[in-house]
Structures are given as structure tokens and as C-alpha cells.
Design an enzyme around this catalytic site. Structure first.
Site, mmCIF file in Angstrom:
data_model
loop_
_atom_site.group_PDB
_atom_site.id
_atom_site.type_symbol
_atom_site.label_atom_id
_atom_site.label_comp_id
_atom_site.label_asym_id
_atom_site.label_seq_id
_atom_site.Cartn_x
_atom_site.Cartn_y
_atom_site.Cartn_z
ATOM 1 N N ASN A 22 -16.633 -6.436 6.872
ATOM 2 C CA ASN A 22 -17.403 -4.965 5.876
ATOM 3 C C ASN A 22 -18.149 -5.314 5.497
ATOM 4 O O ASN A 22 -18.166 -6.056 4.359
ATOM 5 C CB ASN A 22 -16.091 -4.710 5.489
ATOM 6 N N ASN A 86 -21.163 5.570 2.148
ATOM 7 C CA ASN A 86 -20.959 5.062 2.951
ATOM 8 C C ASN A 86 -21.824 4.871 3.950
ATOM 9 O O ASN A 86 -23.124 5.008 3.170
ATOM 10 C CB ASN A 86 -20.068 5.977 3.709
ATOM 11 N N CYS A 95 -13.617 1.332 -1.895
ATOM 12 C CA CYS A 95 -13.288 0.727 -1.035
ATOM 13 C C CYS A 95 -13.431 -0.905 -1.434
ATOM 14 O O CYS A 95 -13.670 -1.810 -2.034
ATOM 15 C CB CYS A 95 -14.802 -0.286 -0.205
ATOM 16 N N GLY A 96 -11.869 -1.384 -0.980
ATOM 17 C CA GLY A 96 -11.155 -2.131 -1.628
ATOM 18 C C GLY A 96 -11.887 -3.963 -0.771
ATOM 19 O O GLY A 96 -11.921 -4.546 -1.758
ATOM 20 N N ASN A 97 -12.911 -3.974 0.119
ATOM 21 C CA ASN A 97 -13.508 -5.186 0.620
ATOM 22 C C ASN A 97 -15.081 -4.951 0.097
ATOM 23 O O ASN A 97 -15.169 -5.695 -0.629
ATOM 24 C CB ASN A 97 -13.973 -4.991 2.211
ATOM 25 N N ASN A 180 -8.399 6.711 -2.084
ATOM 26 C CA ASN A 180 -9.204 6.958 -1.104
ATOM 27 C C ASN A 180 -8.157 7.479 0.185
ATOM 28 O O ASN A 180 -7.164 7.178 -0.023
ATOM 29 C CB ASN A 180 -10.527 6.170 -0.703
ATOM 30 N N ASN A 213 -9.940 8.515 5.806
ATOM 31 C CA ASN A 213 -9.759 6.928 6.456
ATOM 32 C C ASN A 213 -8.936 6.782 7.505
ATOM 33 O O ASN A 213 -7.518 7.570 7.468
ATOM 34 C CB ASN A 213 -10.042 5.572 6.385
ATOM 35 N N ARG A 238 -14.157 6.528 7.904
ATOM 36 C CA ARG A 238 -14.608 8.471 7.692
ATOM 37 C C ARG A 238 -16.205 8.128 6.620
ATOM 38 O O ARG A 238 -16.436 7.236 5.985
ATOM 39 C CB ARG A 238 -13.930 8.784 6.079
ATOM 40 N N CYS A 246 -11.362 -3.123 6.788
ATOM 41 C CA CYS A 246 -11.004 -1.946 5.261
ATOM 42 C C CYS A 246 -9.786 -2.404 4.638
ATOM 43 O O CYS A 246 -8.692 -2.490 5.285
ATOM 44 C CB CYS A 246 -10.804 -1.231 6.285
ATOM 45 N N GLY A 247 -10.601 -2.716 3.352
ATOM 46 C CA GLY A 247 -9.785 -3.162 2.021
ATOM 47 C C GLY A 247 -8.331 -2.407 1.939
ATOM 48 O O GLY A 247 -7.001 -3.035 1.999
#
Length: 310
Positions: A22, A86, A95-97, A180, A213, A238, A246-247
Site C-alpha cells: 500500500n 486518497n 488508513c491503517g497501513n 472509516n 471500501n 474507496r 489495506c490495513g
């Protein structure tokens, strides 16, 4: 079009990083003076005409982010704010990553000093998050997960239907919030996962208010190996499209599978395999009604540069 947008940012230093594939364009803005429009974000993240990335992350003091000054007053340890956009320039809550890449970037820039075992609080649009540096990577406490359509989910164990691109029949799904929105679909086998077309967004009904997402998940065989559960996942993000990882989506996928399997043994440790690698998800009691979700995995910087005119 892209050239004119990039020319306005000429001379600005950047880094390129990723967390399990990512990938992100990273900007340091310690004075809070860099204004990046949605069009400029899209130009920077374009994979043909720009640097390329699933998103852009600006490192800026929380106190200098309009609308989040109170977050810093209430949490003065959260000095740095992860301003995440995004790929298409739209704003995302979390965004976890990206969190892992963000903290790795702060350390590399000399903006923070974080040793293995130490923790750091960061500001975000999804609230303050705590990050722990590991021997290899970072662990992020993303806080409690929840059901977006809770009443429907509690009744039927599913609350949405998802129609993948090219399919004639929609699949049952569960919508999860990790700060999210996510909608998780369980598939019976790996071939169905591999054959999915995720270049375009699947249709989701009902769709969470701000979009979603979509994660497609296949359980490991066996699902539980010792005290850890294993799943594979692909995701359409998304505002981005399919990403290698995607984390928050991995956390949502594990939460949904755990919710569906709640009549059996409750597993707290999960390994989520994504096209870009593997991340860990842990569910941890916090003394409240809902448990915390801990995401762990690597992060890496791969390039540095300066935005140029040519």
C-alpha cells in the site's frame, strides 16, 4: 492538466513509502504552510504522469490543522497529524497501513525519536491513535471496531449485499467501521478470490453514507491454526481502486469473520494475507464495552526526491 498541477508544487521535497505494498507519497509540513488541493493530490499520485501512490500523507502539527485544534488541546502528546488523502484527492478518515508508513517517515525525517518498544500518539480524522515501534515494523491501536448497520446485523448477521463487477448475483456482506467504512464479503474458495475483477467498484446496497471500501475474504484451511486464525483478502478501496493491501480493511475482514464465527471459540489473533504481504490483527480488551483492534506490520521508505518542472 497534470503538468500544471505539479508545476505549482515545484521544489517541494517528498518521500515515497509503502506498507505491505500500500504505497504513499509523503510530505513533511512542520510549519503547516503547505496547501495541496485535491487536483494536486491526484496529479502527484497518478502512476503515469506523477510520482504514483494509493494516497498522499502530509505530516503536519495537529495544532495547525483547521478543525482539529481541539484534538491537540485535549491530547497534547499527539503533536503530529496524519493528513491522509486518497489517490483521487478525496479525504479519508483513516488508513491503517498509512499510519505505519507515516510514523516510519516521521522517524526518518528526524521529526520524532521512537525506539523499539516505545509508543507515539498521532492525530487523525478518526481520532488519536497510538503506535508502538516493534523490532520489525509497527503496531497501531486503531481503537474499537463497530457495526455500521448494527440493528440489521444483529438480526441477520449480514446487513448489505455486494455485486462484484461481471457477476449476476449479489453476495451477502457485513459493513464494519474502523473509523472509516468497510463492507466485508466472505467467499468459499481461493479461485473465486483470484478471479475477481476489482478494477471498478463493486455495487453495495445499502451503501454506508460516505461510501465504503469492499473486502473479499477467504478463510484459511484450517481457519484456526493453534491460537491464530488465518484469512486471505483482496480489497477495492474507496477513491483508489484495488490496492495491494489495506490495513483497516484487514482489521474489518478479521472482525467480520470473527463476528460470523462468534458461536465457536473466540480467536483474538489473526493473520491476514493480502497481495502485498501479511499483516497481524489482534483484538484486545480495553475495559470498555468494545475491544480495541491492533494492526501490526512492516513499513518502508523506497525513494526521496524533489517535485520538478520537467
Amino acid at each position: 492538466m497534470y503538468r500544471s498541477e505539479l508545476q505549482q508544487l515545484a521544489g517541494l521535497p517528498f518521500a515515497k513509502g509503502h506498507a505491505t505494498g500500500n504505497d504513499f507519497v509523503l510530505l513533511a509540513d512542520p510549519q503547516g504552510t503547505i496547501e495541496v488541493s485535491s487536483e494536486q493530490v491526484a496529479a502527484l499520485c497518478h502512476r503515469r504522469f506523477g510520482i504514483g501512490g494509493d494516497g498522499l500523507i502530509r505530516a503536519v502539527p495537529t495544532s495547525k490543522v483547521s478543525g482539529y485544534e481541539q484534538q491537540f488541546i485535549e491530547n497534547p502528546k499527539a503533536y503530529w497529524f496524519m493528513d491522509y488523502r486518497n489517490n483521487d484527492g478525496s479525504i479519508a478518515e483513516m488508513c491503517g497501513n498509512g499510519v505505519r508508513a507515516f510514523v516510519h517517515f516521521l522517524i526518518a525525517e528526524g521529526l520524532v525519536n521512537l525506539q523499539v518498544g516505545q509508543t507515539l500518539q498521532i492525530g487523525s480524522r478518526a481520532g488519536v491513535k497510538e503506535v508502538t515501534r516493534l523490532a520489525e515494523g509497527y503496531a497501531v491501536n486503531l481503537g474499537p471496531w463497530g457495526l455500521i448497520f448494527e440493528e440489521q446485523a444483529d438480526t441477520d448477521s449480514v446487513d448489505s449485499m455486494v455485486l462484484p463487477v461481471g457477476w449476476e448475483q449479489a453476495l451477502p456482506a457485513l459493513s464494519i467501521t474502523m473509523g472509516n467504512p468497510h463492507t466485508v464479503v466472505a467467499l468459499p474458495d481461493q479461485k473465486m478470490l483470484e478471479d475477481l475483477n476489482l478494477f471498478a467498484a463493486p455495487e453495495v446496497s445499502p451503501q454506508p453514507p460516505h461510501g465504503t471500501n469492499v473486502e473479499f475474504v477467504v478463510p484459511g484451511v484450517p481457519l484456526i491454526d493453534g491460537e491464530k486464525a488465518r484469512v486471505q483478502m483482496r480489497v477495492h478501496e474507496r477513491g483508489v481502486g484495488e490496492t495491494l493491501s489495506c490495513g483497516t480493511g484487514a482489521c474489518a475482514a478479521a472482525a467480520a469473520m470473527r463476528y460470523w464465527a462468534r458461536g465457536t471459540a473466540l480467536i483474538n489473533d489473526w493473520s491476514v494475507e493480502v497481495p502485498g504481504g501479511t499483516v497481524g490483527v489482534e483484538f484486545r480488551a480495553n475495559g470498555g464495552p468494545r475491544e480495541d483492534t491492533i494492526l501490526s506490520g512492516p513499513a518502508q521508505l523506497v525513494a526521496r526526491g524533489v517535485i520538478g518542472l520537467d
